[in-house]
Design a protein around this motif. Structure first.
Motif, PDB file in Angstrom:
ATOM      1  N   LYS A  17     -35.396-101.807  78.941  1.00 57.19           N
ATOM      2  CA  LYS A  17     -34.998-101.972  80.350  1.00 57.19           C
ATOM      3  C   LYS A  17     -35.187-100.689  81.153  1.00 57.19           C
ATOM      4  O   LYS A  17     -35.734-100.699  82.253  1.00 57.19           O
ATOM      5  CB  LYS A  17     -33.505-102.342  80.439  1.00 57.19           C
ATOM      6  N   SER A  36     -24.418 -96.422  87.808  1.00 56.59           N
ATOM      7  CA  SER A  36     -23.142 -96.939  87.298  1.00 56.59           C
ATOM      8  C   SER A  36     -22.211 -95.811  86.866  1.00 56.59           C
ATOM      9  O   SER A  36     -22.658 -94.679  86.655  1.00 56.59           O
ATOM     10  CB  SER A  36     -23.391 -97.804  86.074  1.00 56.59           C
ATOM     11  N   ARG A  40     -19.173 -93.271  78.518  1.00 58.71           N
ATOM     12  CA  ARG A  40     -19.999 -92.817  77.380  1.00 58.71           C
ATOM     13  C   ARG A  40     -20.328 -91.325  77.544  1.00 58.71           C
ATOM     14  O   ARG A  40     -20.577 -90.871  78.660  1.00 58.71           O
ATOM     15  CB  ARG A  40     -21.294 -93.655  77.332  1.00 58.71           C
ATOM     16  N   TYR A  52     -26.119 -91.763  85.332  1.00 55.09           N
ATOM     17  CA  TYR A  52     -24.778 -92.370  85.440  1.00 55.09           C
ATOM     18  C   TYR A  52     -23.873 -91.369  86.131  1.00 55.09           C
ATOM     19  O   TYR A  52     -24.178 -90.175  86.206  1.00 55.09           O
ATOM     20  CB  TYR A  52     -24.169 -92.593  84.029  1.00 55.09           C
ATOM     21  N   TYR A  80     -18.442 -99.376  81.232  1.00 59.57           N
ATOM     22  CA  TYR A  80     -19.510 -99.213  82.222  1.00 59.57           C
ATOM     23  C   TYR A  80     -19.117-100.052  83.436  1.00 59.57           C
ATOM     24  O   TYR A  80     -18.643-101.184  83.264  1.00 59.57           O
ATOM     25  CB  TYR A  80     -20.848 -99.735  81.703  1.00 59.57           C
ATOM     26  N   ASP A  99     -29.046-102.069  86.396  1.00 57.04           N
ATOM     27  CA  ASP A  99     -29.375-102.133  84.962  1.00 57.04           C
ATOM     28  C   ASP A  99     -28.036-102.298  84.260  1.00 57.04           C
ATOM     29  O   ASP A  99     -27.286-101.331  84.108  1.00 57.04           O
ATOM     30  CB  ASP A  99     -30.063-100.817  84.564  1.00 57.04           C
ATOM     31  N   ASP A 101     -25.413-104.672  81.316  1.00 53.92           N
ATOM     32  CA  ASP A 101     -25.430-105.439  80.078  1.00 53.92           C
ATOM     33  C   ASP A 101     -25.289-106.938  80.388  1.00 53.92           C
ATOM     34  O   ASP A 101     -25.078-107.321  81.550  1.00 53.92           O
ATOM     35  CB  ASP A 101     -24.328-104.947  79.125  1.00 53.92           C
TER      36      ASP A 101
HETATM   37  P1  5GP Z   1     -26.719 -96.949  77.590  1.00 53.69           P
HETATM   38  O1  5GP Z   1     -25.461 -96.385  77.018  1.00 53.69           O
HETATM   39  O2  5GP Z   1     -27.784 -97.181  76.557  1.00 53.69           O
HETATM   40  O3  5GP Z   1     -27.228 -96.185  78.779  1.00 53.69           O
HETATM   41  O4  5GP Z   1     -26.333 -98.388  78.164  1.00 53.69           O
HETATM   42  C1  5GP Z   1     -25.701 -99.307  77.359  1.00 53.69           C
HETATM   43  C2  5GP Z   1     -25.673-100.645  78.058  1.00 53.69           C
HETATM   44  O5  5GP Z   1     -24.785-100.599  79.170  1.00 53.69           O
HETATM   45  C3  5GP Z   1     -27.035-101.083  78.600  1.00 53.69           C
HETATM   46  O6  5GP Z   1     -27.229-102.429  78.204  1.00 53.69           O
HETATM   47  C4  5GP Z   1     -26.871-100.989  80.089  1.00 53.69           C
HETATM   48  O7  5GP Z   1     -27.669-101.961  80.743  1.00 53.69           O
HETATM   49  C5  5GP Z   1     -25.394-101.284  80.255  1.00 53.69           C
HETATM   50  N1  5GP Z   1     -24.834-100.816  81.537  1.00 53.69           N
HETATM   51  C6  5GP Z   1     -25.165 -99.716  82.242  1.00 53.69           C
HETATM   52  N2  5GP Z   1     -24.454 -99.661  83.375  1.00 53.69           N
HETATM   53  C7  5GP Z   1     -23.672-100.768  83.402  1.00 53.69           C
HETATM   54  C8  5GP Z   1     -22.728-101.292  84.344  1.00 53.69           C
HETATM   55  O8  5GP Z   1     -22.425-100.741  85.391  1.00 53.69           O
HETATM   56  N3  5GP Z   1     -22.102-102.454  84.008  1.00 53.69           N
HETATM   57  C9  5GP Z   1     -22.383-103.125  82.849  1.00 53.69           C
HETATM   58  N4  5GP Z   1     -21.766-104.270  82.634  1.00 53.69           N
HETATM   59  N5  5GP Z   1     -23.280-102.664  81.951  1.00 53.69           N
HETATM   60  C10 5GP Z   1     -23.908-101.504  82.226  1.00 53.69           C
END
Ligand code: 5GP
Length: 207
Positions: A17, A36, A40, A52, A80, A99, A101
């Motif tokens: 993604k 977002s 993490r 982020y 998130y 982007d 989940d």
């Molecule tokens: P990563 O830690 O790999 O950056 O992201 C982990 C997952 O969290 C990814 O699937 C990403 O799309 C999702 N994610 C990122 N920002 C948000 C958000 O604001 N809300 C939700 N529900 N998921 C998010």
């Protein structure tokens, strides 16, 4: 003023993604990216405010209680959330890319049915395992969590609007651009143009 498109990319971790959306926002400057909030820990190479907003659990909880999020979810053990303010402000003058989940995407589709949700899937589960393992950004426990979560996430595809199988990055990107182009041409998004056609008879003195 024309209201922007809320364009959502979702799918399991490791489906590709982030690479796709970075190419999309680079090619289409009118498409802004919603940054977002997350609890993490920051990874090497990431920037606060760009990838982020990295916040503590306490800060995240406060924002949650204050109703600052359009949606939020616990994903692979961390929180998130999407800023409600950012979404409503940006959509006044731009198209906005999220982007998020799969749980978050289900919630957004429910809250904003006019949003477009594009699911990015790997060509198969074994390929996902291989990609995530090679990426090497997660600890063994985090990797296992992401792979377990993917099994559930891949069962939710039918709740969304488009499916792109990312078996080849270039091909998947071409498909994503087609989806974005098609969404811009939806009749429901072309109100001003349609009104102008309706007014032709008035300009010509009525038919
Ligand atoms: P990563 O830690 O790999 O950056 O992201 C982990 C997952 O969290 C990814 O699937 C990403 O799309 C999702 N994610 C990122 N920002 C948000 C958000 O604001 N809300 C939700 N529900 N998921 C998010």
């Amino acid at each position: 003023m024309k209201k922007g498109i809320l364009f959502v990319i979702t799918g399991p971790s490791g489906a590709g993604k982030t690479t796709l959306l970075k190419s999309l926002t680079k090619e289409y400057p009118e498409l802004s990216f919603s940054v977002s909030y997350t609890t993490r820990p920051i990874r090497k190479g990431e920037q606060n405010g760009k990838d982020y907003w990295f916040v503590s659990e306490e800060e995240f909880n406060k924002k949650m209680k204050d109703g600052d999020f359009l949606e939020y979810a616990q994903v692979h053990g961390y929180y998130y959330g999407t800023s409600a303010f950012c979404v409503s402000e940006e959509l006044e003058h731009a198209n906005l890319l999220l982007d998020i989940d799969v749980q978050g995407a289900v919630n957004v589709k429910h809250l904003i049915p006019d949003s477009t949700v594009c699911f990015i899937a790997p060509p198969g589960y074994d390929e996902l395992v291989s990609r995530l393992t090679k990426r090497g950004t997660e600890s063994e426990a985090d990797l296992k969590k992401r792979l377990d979560d993917a099994i559930h996430e891949l069962k939710e595809i039918e709740k969304f609007d488009y499916l792109i199988i990312n078996d080849n990055a270039k091909h998947a990107y071409e498909q994503l651009k087609l989806v974005y182009a098609a969404e811009k041409l939806r009749v429901s998004r072309c109100k001003a143009e349609i009104e102008a056609f309706k007014n032709i008879d008035k300009r010509n003195g009525g038919v």
